[in-house]
Design a protein around this motif. Structure first.
Motif, PDB file in Angstrom:
ATOM      1  N   LEU A   1       1.165   4.126  -2.797  1.00 18.26           N
ATOM      2  CA  LEU A   1       1.061   5.731  -2.606  1.00 18.26           C
ATOM      3  C   LEU A   1       2.072   6.390  -2.834  1.00 18.26           C
ATOM      4  O   LEU A   1       2.103   7.614  -3.200  1.00 18.26           O
ATOM      5  CB  LEU A   1       0.534   5.821  -1.057  1.00 18.26           C
ATOM      6  N   ILE A   2       3.381   5.869  -2.851  1.00 18.55           N
ATOM      7  CA  ILE A   2       4.624   6.633  -3.088  1.00 18.55           C
ATOM      8  C   ILE A   2       4.668   6.794  -4.468  1.00 18.55           C
ATOM      9  O   ILE A   2       5.041   7.832  -5.014  1.00 18.55           O
ATOM     10  CB  ILE A   2       5.831   5.925  -2.557  1.00 18.55           C
TER      11      ILE A   2
ATOM     12  N   TYR B   1      11.765  12.071   0.708  1.00 16.59           N
ATOM     13  CA  TYR B   1      10.415  13.118   1.049  1.00 16.59           C
ATOM     14  C   TYR B   1      10.763  14.329   0.190  1.00 16.59           C
ATOM     15  O   TYR B   1      11.768  15.052   0.659  1.00 16.59           O
ATOM     16  CB  TYR B   1      10.185  13.174   2.336  1.00 16.59           C
TER      17      TYR B   1
ATOM     18  N   LEU C   1      -0.087  10.187   5.928  1.00 13.77           N
ATOM     19  CA  LEU C   1       0.127   8.728   5.578  1.00 13.77           C
ATOM     20  C   LEU C   1       0.109   7.713   6.607  1.00 13.77           C
ATOM     21  O   LEU C   1      -0.803   7.049   6.353  1.00 13.77           O
ATOM     22  CB  LEU C   1       1.655   8.691   4.987  1.00 13.77           C
TER      23      LEU C   1
ATOM     24  N   ARG D   1       2.715   9.429  -5.771  1.00 10.64           N
ATOM     25  CA  ARG D   1       3.140  10.808  -4.774  1.00 10.64           C
ATOM     26  C   ARG D   1       1.911  11.109  -4.192  1.00 10.64           C
ATOM     27  O   ARG D   1       1.718  12.477  -4.181  1.00 10.64           O
ATOM     28  CB  ARG D   1       3.739  11.632  -5.902  1.00 10.64           C
TER      29      ARG D   1
ATOM     30  N   LYS E   1      -3.676   7.563   6.816  1.00  8.57           N
ATOM     31  CA  LYS E   1      -4.381   6.828   5.876  1.00  8.57           C
ATOM     32  C   LYS E   1      -4.201   5.454   5.843  1.00  8.57           C
ATOM     33  O   LYS E   1      -5.383   4.535   5.660  1.00  8.57           O
ATOM     34  CB  LYS E   1      -3.593   7.251   4.344  1.00  8.57           C
TER      35      LYS E   1
ATOM     36  N   SER F   1       5.206  14.852  -0.120  1.00  9.01           N
ATOM     37  CA  SER F   1       4.837  13.534  -0.277  1.00  9.01           C
ATOM     38  C   SER F   1       6.289  12.693  -0.491  1.00  9.01           C
ATOM     39  O   SER F   1       7.330  13.310  -0.894  1.00  9.01           O
ATOM     40  CB  SER F   1       4.172  13.326  -1.524  1.00  9.01           C
ATOM     41  N   TYR F   2       6.006  11.607  -0.137  1.00  8.30           N
ATOM     42  CA  TYR F   2       7.397  10.646  -0.381  1.00  8.30           C
ATOM     43  C   TYR F   2       7.437  10.230  -2.006  1.00  8.30           C
ATOM     44  O   TYR F   2       6.431  10.392  -2.462  1.00  8.30           O
ATOM     45  CB  TYR F   2       7.300   9.354   0.602  1.00  8.30           C
TER      46      TYR F   2
ATOM     47  N   THR G   1       1.385  10.413  -0.791  1.00  4.80           N
ATOM     48  CA  THR G   1       1.446  10.055   0.652  1.00  4.80           C
ATOM     49  C   THR G   1       0.885  11.079   1.441  1.00  4.80           C
ATOM     50  O   THR G   1       0.387  10.962   2.758  1.00  4.80           O
ATOM     51  CB  THR G   1       2.777   9.606   1.015  1.00  4.80           C
TER      52      THR G   1
ATOM     53  N   LEU H   1       4.625   3.823  11.128  1.00  7.69           N
ATOM     54  CA  LEU H   1       5.082   4.128   9.870  1.00  7.69           C
ATOM     55  C   LEU H   1       6.634   4.529   9.426  1.00  7.69           C
ATOM     56  O   LEU H   1       6.982   3.591   8.515  1.00  7.69           O
ATOM     57  CB  LEU H   1       4.301   5.728   9.329  1.00  7.69           C
TER      58      LEU H   1
ATOM     59  N   ARG I   1       0.992  -1.071   0.002  1.00  2.21           N
ATOM     60  CA  ARG I   1      -0.036   0.107  -0.135  1.00  2.21           C
ATOM     61  C   ARG I   1       0.784   1.221  -0.127  1.00  2.21           C
ATOM     62  O   ARG I   1       0.725   2.200  -0.723  1.00  2.21           O
ATOM     63  CB  ARG I   1      -0.991  -0.004   1.220  1.00  2.21           C
ATOM     64  N   ILE I   2       2.045   1.531   0.707  1.00  4.87           N
ATOM     65  CA  ILE I   2       2.857   2.523   0.692  1.00  4.87           C
ATOM     66  C   ILE I   2       3.457   2.777  -0.561  1.00  4.87           C
ATOM     67  O   ILE I   2       3.453   3.883  -0.958  1.00  4.87           O
ATOM     68  CB  ILE I   2       3.756   2.114   2.035  1.00  4.87           C
TER      69      ILE I   2
END
Length: 86
Positions: A16-17, A56, A28, A20, A31, A62-63, A22, A39, A12-13
């Protein structure tokens, strides 16, 4: 947390990364339904143990990945390697 839950969280991470999307670390974590410290633990695993280059951006909030990378954790059949059972 089970191994499968960790893999799902990493996936999932990762998604999202890639998008862009997050947000800031606190966003994040929200979420994902985890604390910021949790995290940071998962991000550390992604960076240190799995070799993911994750940065980041304060501008994007965002990451992001500085290079195109792919995360994959699954079994795949190797073409042309059928094994006969006894």
């Amino acid at each position: 947390m089970s191994f499968i839950d960790l893999i799902r969280r990493i996936e999932r991470i990762y998604q999202l990364i890639r998008l862009r999307a997050t947000g800031r670390p606190s966003e994040l974590a929200q979420k994902l339904g985890i604390s910021e410290s949790q995290l940071y633990e998962v991000l550390s695993i992604m960076k240190v143990e799995l070799g993911g280059s994750i940065l980041y951006s304060k501008t994007l909030q965002s990451y992001y990945y500085p290079k195109n990378i792919k995360f994959k954790c699954s079994f795949e059949e190797i073409p042309g390697t059928n094994i006969k059972s006894n």
